[in-house]
Design an enzyme around this catalytic site. Structure first.
Site, PDB file in Angstrom:
ATOM      1  N   PHE A 303       0.880  -1.176   0.000  1.00  0.00           N
ATOM      2  CA  PHE A 303       0.000   0.000   0.000  1.00  0.00           C
ATOM      3  C   PHE A 303       0.903   1.206   0.000  1.00  0.00           C
ATOM      4  CE2 PHE A 303      -1.609   3.743   1.952  1.00  0.00           C
ATOM      5  CZ  PHE A 303      -2.943   3.831   1.624  1.00  0.00           C
ATOM      6  N   GLU A 304       0.711   2.088  -0.943  1.00  0.00           N
ATOM      7  CA  GLU A 304       1.363   3.388  -0.821  1.00  0.00           C
ATOM      8  C   GLU A 304       0.618   4.382  -1.694  1.00  0.00           C
ATOM      9  OE1 GLU A 304       5.230   2.249  -3.741  1.00  0.00           O
ATOM     10  OE2 GLU A 304       5.529   2.654  -1.626  1.00  0.00           O
ATOM     11  N   ILE A 305       0.560   5.608  -1.206  1.00  0.00           N
ATOM     12  CA  ILE A 305       0.026   6.698  -2.016  1.00  0.00           C
ATOM     13  C   ILE A 305       1.167   7.693  -2.120  1.00  0.00           C
ATOM     14  CG2 ILE A 305      -1.653   8.585  -2.144  1.00  0.00           C
ATOM     15  CD1 ILE A 305      -3.672   6.820  -0.721  1.00  0.00           C
TER      16      ILE A 305
END
Ligand code: GDP
Ligand code: MN
Length: 439
Positions: A303-305
């Site tokens: 998960f990464e933004i």
């Protein structure tokens, strides 16, 4: 015979102990040794004190919102996409993720989802995703030369090394494609033609779950708060996967005279050995040339933004090109998560990193799941619908989370705290304590 049995045993160290005691009984020598010991102790305290992180005036990274909001359907969107690298064979897991992210977020915001593959897409996959994504579904095939060994590399030697890494049971290191994947996500991903038109990406993976409703636009908030990177889970890297990575990054930082950020200090574990013994440790794994270590903490990158501008910018891409040239993506098994985290620690200050602690998220057996914010669940909201959710709790920050915040496999301890909020989590050093008397 009896006397011999009763007399104390002659230990090999006993004689040297007695001669040391005799030496120490000479007052001048004892004073010199004591002074040397004190000097060494002071030197260590000053050294470790250099890694103390200064305390900010206020909280650096609060949640963007507490509880639910009415999703702003007509609000301005950012130039952004969700992105999933996936194989045709992972259709079921990919569908599960897309359904979860649609239900908890994208059914209100309709961002595009870009699917990436190193092989041509099967029609069945495309059809299923077209039906599941409420925004545009985009299907891209990664150019061949971005999913393989670098052109200069001796492939036979690399394959042989991968085989040996597998024999040594280094996590996933025996799989050639895993190395390609880590290299791709570390560098080439950001410069893909297909992502040129976006400023932000949100990485998702097959077979993950989102547990809370995300009723605000995280891309808009990231831009508004001048963030470059957002994460949910932080944990320790497996040391055997990347023995040489930290040293490469630290040497790069040194060579380019990059100013030490507070985040870099927080990511380090200073050595407690006095000079010059400290630098003798510099050859050990995960240590810089001065002998200080990396904590191995990093953000879990499934998960990464993140800001594409940051990762395709010169600062990051030059570092990636350098790391790529060392061969460490193949002759070791450097993970993209560790590469991202070390680069961020080197290049940005802590306030530009965001912990999405209000997101419920699971990947494998790790997850974080906040409690629901009291009085902020918008029970009458038509947009949010009537999916069941967990009870509200004092101190909760989540929106309609399906879990109660008590169970978590996220490392709420040192690793997460260090990366989330280095300024408050730093263990107070003796020197810092002394300084606080004069502040
Ligand atoms: P882990 O999370 O570290 O256990 O790694 P995964 O096996 O989940 O892989 C990370 C991501 O890369 C997932 O989205 C996978 O679907 C994707 N991936 C890994 N290997 C390949 C591959 O050979 N081809 C494609 N197309 N995707 C891959
Ligand atoms: Mn995974």
């Amino acid at each position: 015979m009896l006397r011999r049995l009763l007399s104390p045993p002659r230990l090999p160290g006993a004689r040297s102990f007695f001669s040391l005691a005799r030496l120490l009984s000479r007052p001048r020598l004892a004073t010199i040794l004591l002074l040397a010991l004190l000097a060494a102790l002071l030197e260590v305290l000053v050294h470790t004190g250099e890694f103390a992180v200064s305390r900010p005036g206020g909280e650096l990274d609060e949640p963007f919102h507490i509880g639910c909001r009415e999703p702003a359907a007509a609000a301005r969107r950012e130039s952004a996409a969700l992105v999933m690298l996936v194989r045709n064979s992972e259709l079921a897991g990919a569908l599960k993720t897309v359904q979860s992210v649609e239900r908890h977020f994208n059914r209100w915001f309709h961002y595009p989802v870009v699917f990436l593959n190193d092989e041509p897409w099967e029609p069945e996959f495309v059809e299923a995703m077209d039906a599941a994504v409420s925004g545009e579904a985009v299907f891209e095939v990664i150019p061949r030369d971005e999913w393989t060994f670098p052109s200069w590399m001796d492939e036979d030697a690399a394959r042989e090394s991968i085989r040996r890494q597998g024999e040594r049971s280094i996590l996933y290191a025996g799989r050639e494609t895993y190395h390609h994947m880590c290299r791709f996500y570390s560098g080439k991903f950001y410069t893909l033609e297909a992502l040129k038109k976006y400023k932000w990406y949100w990485r998702i993976e097959p077979d993950v779950d989102f547990h809370c409703s995300i009723t605000y636009d995280p891309f808009v908030e990231m831009a508004k708060h001048d963030k470059v990177y957002g994460f949910t889970i932080a944990l320790w890297e497996v040391p055997s996967t990347c023995p040489g990575l930290f040293r490469e990054v630290a040497d790069w930082k040194e060579r380019h005279r990059i100013k030490t950020t507070e985040l870099w200090k927080a990511t380090m574990t200073p050595s407690w050995l006095p000079w010059p013994f400290r630098s003798m440790m510099s050859r050990a794994r995960h240590r810089d040339r001065y002998g200080d270590g990396w904590s191995l903490c990093h953000y879990w990158s499934n998960f990464e933004i993140g800001s594409l501008d940051f990762f395709r910018g010169r600062g990051y891409q030059d570092l990636f090109e350098h790391l790529d040239k060392t061969g460490g993506f193949y002759f070791e098994r450097w993970g993209d998560a560790a590469v991202h985290a070390l680069a961020l620690a080197m290049l940005v200050e802590p306030e530009r990193i965001h912990h999405f602690e209000d997101f419920g998220y699971r990947h494998d057996w790790y997850f974080q799941c906040p409690a629901n914010a009291p009085g902020r669940q918008l029970p009458e909201s038509e947009a949010l619908g009537d999916f069941p959710f967990a009870p509200e709790q004092e101190g909760g920050i989540g929106c309609r989370c399906g879990c109660d915040g008590r169970k978590t496999r996220n490392h709420a301890s040192y690793c997460l705290n260090t990366l989330k909020s280095p300024n408050t989590a730093r263990r107070p050093s003796f020197l810092g304590w002394c300084r606080s008397w004069f502040d």
